[in-house]
Scaffold this active site. Structure first.
Site, PDB file in Angstrom:
ATOM      1  N   ASN A  60       0.858  -1.186   0.000  1.00  0.00           N
ATOM      2  CA  ASN A  60       0.000   0.000   0.000  1.00  0.00           C
ATOM      3  C   ASN A  60       0.899   1.242   0.000  1.00  0.00           C
ATOM      4  O   ASN A  60       1.648   1.463   0.958  1.00  0.00           O
ATOM      5  CB  ASN A  60      -0.887  -0.063   1.255  1.00  0.00           C
ATOM      6  CG  ASN A  60      -1.816   1.120   1.332  1.00  0.00           C
ATOM      7  OD1 ASN A  60      -1.404   2.241   1.056  1.00  0.00           O
ATOM      8  ND2 ASN A  60      -3.049   0.880   1.715  1.00  0.00           N
ATOM      9  N   HIS A 104       1.176   6.023   1.681  1.00  0.00           N
ATOM     10  CA  HIS A 104       2.057   6.831   2.543  1.00  0.00           C
ATOM     11  C   HIS A 104       3.134   7.556   1.756  1.00  0.00           C
ATOM     12  O   HIS A 104       3.683   8.545   2.217  1.00  0.00           O
ATOM     13  CB  HIS A 104       2.652   5.958   3.649  1.00  0.00           C
ATOM     14  CG  HIS A 104       1.582   5.254   4.428  1.00  0.00           C
ATOM     15  ND1 HIS A 104       0.773   5.925   5.303  1.00  0.00           N
ATOM     16  CD2 HIS A 104       1.148   3.984   4.395  1.00  0.00           C
ATOM     17  CE1 HIS A 104      -0.116   5.069   5.802  1.00  0.00           C
ATOM     18  NE2 HIS A 104       0.098   3.886   5.262  1.00  0.00           N
ATOM     19  N   HIS A 156      -5.351   3.684  -1.829  1.00  0.00           N
ATOM     20  CA  HIS A 156      -6.659   4.046  -1.269  1.00  0.00           C
ATOM     21  C   HIS A 156      -7.021   5.442  -1.763  1.00  0.00           C
ATOM     22  O   HIS A 156      -6.363   6.412  -1.403  1.00  0.00           O
ATOM     23  CB  HIS A 156      -6.558   4.024   0.268  1.00  0.00           C
ATOM     24  CG  HIS A 156      -7.881   4.200   0.958  1.00  0.00           C
ATOM     25  ND1 HIS A 156      -8.020   4.077   2.326  1.00  0.00           N
ATOM     26  CD2 HIS A 156      -9.114   4.481   0.494  1.00  0.00           C
ATOM     27  CE1 HIS A 156      -9.285   4.281   2.653  1.00  0.00           C
ATOM     28  NE2 HIS A 156      -9.972   4.538   1.566  1.00  0.00           N
ATOM     29  N   ARG A 166      -9.282   8.193  -1.243  1.00  0.00           N
ATOM     30  CA  ARG A 166     -10.269   8.642  -0.247  1.00  0.00           C
ATOM     31  C   ARG A 166     -11.062   9.819  -0.791  1.00  0.00           C
ATOM     32  O   ARG A 166     -10.566  10.588  -1.621  1.00  0.00           O
ATOM     33  CB  ARG A 166      -9.561   9.049   1.052  1.00  0.00           C
ATOM     34  CG  ARG A 166      -8.821   7.900   1.724  1.00  0.00           C
ATOM     35  CD  ARG A 166      -8.261   8.351   3.061  1.00  0.00           C
ATOM     36  NE  ARG A 166      -9.296   8.530   4.042  1.00  0.00           N
ATOM     37  CZ  ARG A 166      -9.534   7.715   5.069  1.00  0.00           C
ATOM     38  NH1 ARG A 166      -8.784   6.655   5.268  1.00  0.00           N
ATOM     39  NH2 ARG A 166     -10.511   7.967   5.902  1.00  0.00           N
ATOM     40  N   ARG A 198      -6.866  12.934   0.623  1.00  0.00           N
ATOM     41  CA  ARG A 198      -5.813  13.416   1.531  1.00  0.00           C
ATOM     42  C   ARG A 198      -4.429  12.913   1.138  1.00  0.00           C
ATOM     43  O   ARG A 198      -3.437  13.519   1.479  1.00  0.00           O
ATOM     44  CB  ARG A 198      -6.117  13.021   2.980  1.00  0.00           C
ATOM     45  CG  ARG A 198      -6.001  11.560   3.260  1.00  0.00           C
ATOM     46  CD  ARG A 198      -6.178  11.270   4.734  1.00  0.00           C
ATOM     47  NE  ARG A 198      -7.543  11.511   5.176  1.00  0.00           N
ATOM     48  CZ  ARG A 198      -8.051  10.954   6.276  1.00  0.00           C
ATOM     49  NH1 ARG A 198      -7.302  10.185   7.027  1.00  0.00           N
ATOM     50  NH2 ARG A 198      -9.297  11.175   6.618  1.00  0.00           N
ATOM     51  N   GLU A 247      -8.347   0.568  -3.174  1.00  0.00           N
ATOM     52  CA  GLU A 247      -9.108   0.510  -1.921  1.00  0.00           C
ATOM     53  C   GLU A 247     -10.024   1.717  -1.893  1.00  0.00           C
ATOM     54  O   GLU A 247      -9.563   2.830  -2.181  1.00  0.00           O
ATOM     55  CB  GLU A 247      -8.086   0.658  -0.797  1.00  0.00           C
ATOM     56  CG  GLU A 247      -8.314  -0.193   0.393  1.00  0.00           C
ATOM     57  CD  GLU A 247      -7.301   0.214   1.432  1.00  0.00           C
ATOM     58  OE1 GLU A 247      -7.627   1.086   2.228  1.00  0.00           O
ATOM     59  OE2 GLU A 247      -6.199  -0.343   1.440  1.00  0.00           O
ATOM     60  N   THR A 254      -8.181   3.671   8.053  1.00  0.00           N
ATOM     61  CA  THR A 254      -9.392   2.853   8.139  1.00  0.00           C
ATOM     62  C   THR A 254      -9.463   2.207   9.515  1.00  0.00           C
ATOM     63  O   THR A 254      -8.536   1.512   9.919  1.00  0.00           O
ATOM     64  CB  THR A 254      -9.354   1.757   7.038  1.00  0.00           C
ATOM     65  OG1 THR A 254      -8.810   2.320   5.852  1.00  0.00           O
ATOM     66  CG2 THR A 254     -10.731   1.217   6.769  1.00  0.00           C
ATOM     67  N   GLU A 261     -10.835  -9.349   2.859  1.00  0.00           N
ATOM     68  CA  GLU A 261      -9.582  -8.975   3.509  1.00  0.00           C
ATOM     69  C   GLU A 261      -9.894  -8.858   4.993  1.00  0.00           C
ATOM     70  O   GLU A 261     -10.715  -8.028   5.409  1.00  0.00           O
ATOM     71  CB  GLU A 261      -9.040  -7.649   2.960  1.00  0.00           C
ATOM     72  CG  GLU A 261      -7.738  -7.255   3.664  1.00  0.00           C
ATOM     73  CD  GLU A 261      -7.043  -6.061   3.011  1.00  0.00           C
ATOM     74  OE1 GLU A 261      -7.177  -5.856   1.792  1.00  0.00           O
ATOM     75  OE2 GLU A 261      -6.359  -5.333   3.756  1.00  0.00           O
ATOM     76  N   HIS A 278      -3.778  -4.421   7.515  1.00  0.00           N
ATOM     77  CA  HIS A 278      -3.891  -3.298   8.441  1.00  0.00           C
ATOM     78  C   HIS A 278      -2.995  -3.485   9.665  1.00  0.00           C
ATOM     79  O   HIS A 278      -3.173  -4.423  10.431  1.00  0.00           O
ATOM     80  CB  HIS A 278      -5.334  -3.033   8.901  1.00  0.00           C
ATOM     81  CG  HIS A 278      -5.558  -1.577   9.142  1.00  0.00           C
ATOM     82  ND1 HIS A 278      -5.110  -0.945  10.273  1.00  0.00           N
ATOM     83  CD2 HIS A 278      -6.116  -0.621   8.360  1.00  0.00           C
ATOM     84  CE1 HIS A 278      -5.404   0.335  10.178  1.00  0.00           C
ATOM     85  NE2 HIS A 278      -6.006   0.563   9.035  1.00  0.00           N
TER      86      HIS A 278
HETATM   87  N1  PXP Z   1      -5.705  -2.924   4.015  1.00  0.00           N
HETATM   88  C1  PXP Z   1      -6.698  -2.002   4.179  1.00  0.00           C
HETATM   89  C2  PXP Z   1      -8.078  -2.383   3.813  1.00  0.00           C
HETATM   90  C3  PXP Z   1      -6.398  -0.709   4.660  1.00  0.00           C
HETATM   91  O1  PXP Z   1      -7.380   0.196   4.820  1.00  0.00           O
HETATM   92  C4  PXP Z   1      -5.048  -0.377   4.920  1.00  0.00           C
HETATM   93  C5  PXP Z   1      -4.718   1.025   5.328  1.00  0.00           C
HETATM   94  O2  PXP Z   1      -4.927   1.902   4.267  1.00  0.00           O
HETATM   95  C6  PXP Z   1      -4.075  -1.366   4.726  1.00  0.00           C
HETATM   96  C7  PXP Z   1      -4.439  -2.630   4.293  1.00  0.00           C
HETATM   97  C8  PXP Z   1      -2.638  -1.098   5.010  1.00  0.00           C
HETATM   98  O3  PXP Z   1      -2.509  -0.818   6.371  1.00  0.00           O
HETATM   99  P1  PXP Z   1      -1.106  -0.364   6.956  1.00  0.00           P
HETATM  100  O4  PXP Z   1      -0.753   0.905   6.281  1.00  0.00           O
HETATM  101  O5  PXP Z   1      -1.392  -0.204   8.417  1.00  0.00           O
HETATM  102  O6  PXP Z   1      -0.133  -1.462   6.671  1.00  0.00           O
END
Ligand code: PXP
Length: 252
Positions: free
Chosen positions: A11, A14, A54, A56, A60, A81, A112, A162, A202
């Site tokens: 993901n 960031h 993601h 949003r 953001r 996402e 999330t 998931e 997550h």
């Molecule tokens: N999976 C989902 C559905 C999420 O919402 C997130 C956060 O955006 C992640 C995975 C990745 O989470 P993390 O950044 O905490 O590894």
């Protein structure tokens, strides 16, 4: 038969968060760093099976142009996402990622915070799932690890769930960890019996991955923050490789 290797979706929201800290009003500027597409390519080079972004409603971190560029450049697979809102669903149908993971979205949350409540939202989700399927997009539902939620997901004809590992990731007391782990194990088994692909994500990091490896039936982990954070010290490719090495120990 050898179990298949656990796959990693990185993901990269960031990376966009870091860019937006300086370039929120001009993310497409030539100077806007770090570049999302370059980050995605590094993850793929290091062995990631896919990229997760993601989009949003408040934009953001990821911007529409980011997901468009990812669509054009990602060689593995793109998992978008997103919340189930008409505007974002339209973006998904235009971009056509290989996969969509539907998540709940509250504007005020930092990230999330919980799984989708499929038990109460099932009817609302049906038309979106149908539209995504018609466009050839595989659908995943982000759910808390309870039998109720997994069973409800099983009635919607989605390819994947998931499982939300956030509570396990945040549990420091061993007793709570073992309760959360048990919930994930039971939910994973149930989802697999319902013939859905089981992913998890997550809050997974280089420490708690040891606990995540105890969850059966997993196909893919979606991990963001810990990898991007580690990348600051050792570089993105090595951060991805280090996570993949920890995932290699998965026994299925
Ligand atoms: N999976 C989902 C559905 C999420 O919402 C997130 C956060 O955006 C992640 C995975 C990745 O989470 P993390 O950044 O905490 O590894």
């Amino acid at each position: 038969m050898e179990p298949e290797m656990l796959k990693l979706g990185v993901n990269i929201d960031h990376v966009a968060t870091l860019r937006q800290a300086r370039y929120a009003t001009m993310p497409e500027s030539k100077n806007a760093e770090p570049d999302i597409v370059a980050a995605a390519a590094m993850c793929e080079r290091a062995g990631a099976s896919g990229l997760v972004a993601h989009l949003r409603s408040d934009r953001r971190h990821m911007q529409d142009r980011d997901v468009e560029r990812l669509r054009e450049n990602v060689m593995t697979k793109l998992n978008l996402e997103m919340g189930n809102t008409p505007e974002i669903v339209d973006v998904a149908l235009r971009i056509r990622p290989e996969e969509v993971c539907l998540v709940p979205e509250k504007r005020e949350e930092v990230t999330t915070e919980g799984g989708l409540d499929i038990v109460s939202l099932g009817e609302e989700l049906k038309p979106t799932i149908e539209r995504l399927h018609t466009a050839g997009i595989r659908v995943s539902l982000f759910v808390d690890p309870t039998l109720e939620q997994v069973d409800a997901a099983g009635t919607l004809g989605v390819e994947m769930v998931e499982l939300h590992t956030g509570k396990l990731a945040n549990a420091f007391a061993e007793k709570i960890q073992s309760v959360e782990l048990n919930n994930l194990q039971v939910a994973a088994k149930a989802a697999s019996e319902l013939k859905m692909q089981v992913n998890a994500g997550h809050g997974i990091n280089y420490d708690n991955i040891a606990l995540v490896r105890e969850i059966p039936h997993l196909t893919e982990l979606n991990i963001g923050h810990s990898i991007i954070a580690r990348a600051i010290f050792i570089g993105l490719e090595d951060a991805v490789r280090e996570m993949l090495r920890a995932m290699e120990l998965y026994k299925g």
